[in-house]
Scaffold this motif. Structure first.
Motif, short mmCIF file in Angstrom:
data_model
loop_
_atom_site.label_atom_id
_atom_site.label_comp_id
_atom_site.label_asym_id
_atom_site.label_seq_id
_atom_site.Cartn_x
_atom_site.Cartn_y
_atom_site.Cartn_z
N LYS A 18 0.82 -1.22 0.00
CA LYS A 18 0.00 0.00 0.00
C LYS A 18 0.85 1.27 0.00
CE LYS A 18 -4.05 -2.04 2.09
NZ LYS A 18 -5.35 -1.63 1.68
N THR A 19 1.98 1.25 0.71
CA THR A 19 2.84 2.43 0.73
C THR A 19 3.46 2.67 -0.64
OG1 THR A 19 3.33 2.07 3.06
CG2 THR A 19 4.85 3.49 1.85
N ASN A 20 3.91 1.60 -1.28
CA ASN A 20 4.47 1.72 -2.62
C ASN A 20 3.41 2.21 -3.60
OD1 ASN A 20 6.42 1.53 -4.67
ND2 ASN A 20 5.83 -0.58 -5.14
N VAL A 21 2.20 1.70 -3.50
CA VAL A 21 1.11 2.13 -4.38
C VAL A 21 0.83 3.62 -4.17
CG1 VAL A 21 -1.35 1.86 -4.88
CG2 VAL A 21 0.10 -0.17 -4.61
N LEU A 22 0.80 4.06 -2.91
CA LEU A 22 0.57 5.48 -2.62
C LEU A 22 1.68 6.35 -3.19
CD1 LEU A 22 -1.06 7.72 -1.23
CD2 LEU A 22 0.22 7.22 0.86
N ILE A 23 2.92 5.92 -3.00
CA ILE A 23 4.05 6.67 -3.56
C ILE A 23 3.91 6.76 -5.08
CG2 ILE A 23 6.54 6.52 -4.04
CD1 ILE A 23 6.84 5.46 -1.12
N HIS A 24 3.58 5.66 -5.71
CA HIS A 24 3.43 5.66 -7.16
C HIS A 24 2.24 6.51 -7.62
CE1 HIS A 24 6.57 2.72 -7.24
NE2 HIS A 24 6.49 2.62 -8.56
N ALA A 25 1.20 6.57 -6.81
CA ALA A 25 0.03 7.39 -7.16
C ALA A 25 0.42 8.87 -7.26
CB ALA A 25 -1.08 7.21 -6.13
N ILE A 26 1.42 9.25 -6.51
CA ILE A 26 1.91 10.64 -6.56
C ILE A 26 3.04 10.78 -7.58
CG2 ILE A 26 3.10 12.43 -5.20
CD1 ILE A 26 1.66 11.11 -2.72
N ALA A 27 3.98 9.85 -7.54
CA ALA A 27 5.20 9.98 -8.34
C ALA A 27 4.98 9.74 -9.83
CB ALA A 27 6.28 9.05 -7.81
N VAL A 28 4.15 8.77 -10.19
CA VAL A 28 4.00 8.41 -11.61
C VAL A 28 3.44 9.57 -12.44
CG1 VAL A 28 2.74 6.91 -13.21
CG2 VAL A 28 4.00 5.92 -11.30
N PRO A 29 2.30 10.17 -12.05
CA PRO A 29 1.83 11.30 -12.87
C PRO A 29 2.77 12.50 -12.78
CG PRO A 29 0.39 10.95 -10.98
CD PRO A 29 1.35 9.81 -11.00
N SER A 30 3.44 12.66 -11.65
CA SER A 30 4.41 13.76 -11.52
C SER A 30 5.57 13.57 -12.49
CB SER A 30 4.94 13.85 -10.09
OG SER A 30 3.90 14.14 -9.19
#
Length: 153
Positions: A18-30
């Motif tokens: 879940k932490t990795n998914v949350l990080i990716h939810a912010i980082a990927v579109p950024s």
């Protein structure tokens, strides 16, 4: 299984925590945004500049074509992210913020975050196996939103 389903499934294997998914939810579109910003910052020849076209505009066309080939809804969603990214770039210009400096700094921070996420996950990033996953990441991000809107991809 369609190619988009196979790619998203493979990508999802290293994105379960879940932490990795949350990080990716912010980082990927950024990262998508700042990559367009960095490419936008590369000077273009005068003949191209007169049409107010940048390298980012030219690269966006085949990238969006790739997404539409994978899936119509993913292509449409990525078109929205691309438009929003160009809007963000124009906002930086309007605010007189150096696009390349801002995007480079955010690019480094977001990639560090992604690697932290994969350290937490305990799995290496998918793109180390196949560079296509650099483009699959934003599609994967969109699938979460499309599912919430009950749109199949």
């Amino acid at each position: 299984m369609r190619d988009i389903e196979r790619l998203l499934s493979l990508y999802g294997e290293s994105h379960q925590n879940k932490t990795n998914v949350l990080i990716h939810a912010i980082a990927v579109p950024s990262i998508y945004f700042v990559t367009l910003g960095l490419v936008w910052s590369i000077p273009v020849p005068d003949w191209l500049a007169q049409f107010n076209v940048t390298w980012a505009h030219l690269i966006a066309v085949p990238v969006l074509y790739y997404y539409f080939m994978l899936s119509g809804p993913i292509g449409a969603a990525m078109t929205l992210l691309t438009i929003a990214s160009f809007g963000g770039i124009n906002l930086l210009v309007y605010l007189d913020i150096s696009v390349w400096k801002f995007c480079l700094a955010l690019f480094v921070v977001m990639w560090i975050l992604q690697f932290v996420g994969h350290k937490i996950e305990g799995k290496k990033p998918s793109f180390l196996e196949d560079l296509r996953f650099l483009l699959v990441g934003p599609a994967w991000w969109w699938t979460h939103w499309l599912k919430r809107m009950h749109i199949s991809y």
